[in-house]
Design an enzyme around this catalytic site. Structure first.
Site: not given
Ligand SMILES: *Cc1c(COP(=O)(O)O)cnc(C)c1O
Length: 384
Positions: A46, A267
């Site tokens: 993702k 800044y």
């Molecule tokens: C993002 C996510 C993962 C992966 O988690 P990590 O901590 O990056 O290994 C797995 N399952 C779900 C439902 C997620 O949203």
């Protein structure tokens, strides 16, 4: 290029150089897989594979044997479907949004069904198509984010017609505290998961994220679902990180200067020099994913020497204090390390008051990206 050898000079005019080691990515996948030989290891890709480029990362994982991929949004799934062979299963974690079912089915994506409402949407579509559609059933075992309450799952058990036309690919849930091995929520979620899974004795259980894999065999189940560990992030907050680093970030110096004591830097003039100070301005800022919270807190590195961030992080640049280096060492075009052997993702995340996930997914679009192919990386390592 070897990830451990620092680039010394900008070349080709870019200001930041992001190097992504696809060999390390593959090795991380294989290492996780070897931890649970009887389980299927899937990959969470993702958010553009945590910022690293899903269209490049996913095929490398496919070549390493991965056949199950998780994205968050349907559009990510559609893009990925066009990149991967037909035998790759693509799951959409956020499930079905209203009116998504047609494209989801047409693109052979498997929704993660998070509510009875989404289930009704999917069964209705199966009926229209006159065929069986796959779905992953997500159960909320204690995170209160996505998924059905165990009582809703019970409803499915007592009213099996709610599942008409649906083939349950697996039953899944997500751990809220897997990166904290001692947290009591882990065991509690596992207990709820096991009980809920009994209602679907034929469906494989998909439970462990990266942290979950390291909680031990009880958590592995049939299908594991790592994300961050594939990309070199630490799966656990307590233990040393066993994963291979995948990302390296070097940023070019655009200007150097020497200023006397009592000079304001950046800044807001939040930093006033206490003595004569040599400064370098590097060409990346918060627009490139280096959070403003690194102002006067974070560091860059050059030849192993820590160079503190001086004053506020700007949109496109950051001033660093290079007084610790011999005069003339850093010049226009020199590269300093932001993520690499001297400073891990977790180090910079900690300085920024955030987590490695946020640093990775925020890595900017202005960096020149170099992907080290698995075989190239292997050859370079052999050369050492
Ligand atoms: C993002 C996510 C993962 C992966 O988690 P990590 O901590 O990056 O290994 C797995 N399952 C779900 C439902 C997620 O949203």
């Amino acid at each position: 290029m070897d990830m451990t050898i620092s680039r010394q000079k900008a070349s080709g005019g870019a200001s930041g150089y992001l190097t992504i080691d696809l060999g390390a990515l593959r090795d991380n996948f294989l290492m996780l897989k070897a931890m649970a030989p009887n389980a299927v290891t899937s990959a969470v890709v993702k958010a553009n594979a945590y910022g690293l480029g899903a269209d490049i990362v996913a095929p490398v994982l496919y070549d390493a044997g991965c056949r199950h991929f998780f994205v968050a949004h349907i559009d990510e799934g559609i893009a990925l479907r066009l990149r991967l062979a037909g035998d790759a299963d693509i799951f959409v974690l956020n499930g079905l949004q209203p009116d998504n079912e047609t494209s989801c089915a047409a693109m052979s994506l498997t929704p993660v069904i998070n509510s009875l409402e989404q289930m009704a949407q999917w069964t209705a579509h199966a009926k229209i198509l006159g065929k069986t559609l796959p779905a992953a059933l997500q159960i909320d075992t204690g995170m209160s984010r996505l998924g059905m309450a165990p009582s809703e799952v019970e409803t499915l058990k007592t009213s099996p017609e709610l599942l008409d036309g649906i083939a349950v690919t697996f039953v899944m849930s997500h751990l809220a505290c897997a990166d904290e091995p001692e947290h009591i929520a882990n065991g509690a979620q596992l207990t709820v998961m096991r009980k809920a899974a009994q209602m679907f004795p034929n469906a494989p259980v998909c439970f462990a994220n990266s942290g979950g894999i390291f909680l031990g065999a009880d958590y592995h189940n049939a299908v594991m679902r790592p994300g961050i560990a594939l990309y070199g992030g630490a799966p656990s907050t307590l233990k040393p990180n066993p994963m291979k680093p995948v990302v390296r970030l070097d940023v070019a110096v655009v200007q150097t200067r020497t200023v006397p004591a009592d000079t304001l830097v950046g800044y807001g003039g939040t930093l006033r020099t206490s003595g004569e100070t040599r400064l370098a301005t590097i060409a990346a800022g918060y627009a490139d994913g280096l959070p403003r919270s690194l102002s006067s807190r974070g560091s860059a590195y050059f030849n192993g020497v820590r160079l503190p961030i001086a004053g506020r992080v700007s949109m496109d640049s950051i001033s660093i204090d290079i007084t610790a280096l011999p005069d003339g060492t850093l010049t226009h075009g020199s590269l300093v390390q932001i993520i690499g052997p001297d400073q891990s993702l977790e180090d910079i995340a900690e300085d920024a008051g955030t987590i490695a996930y946020e640093i990775l997914t925020g890595l900017g679009h202005r960096y020149r990206r170099t992907y080290l192919q698995p075989q190239q990386a292997a050859a370079t390592n052999a050369d050492k």
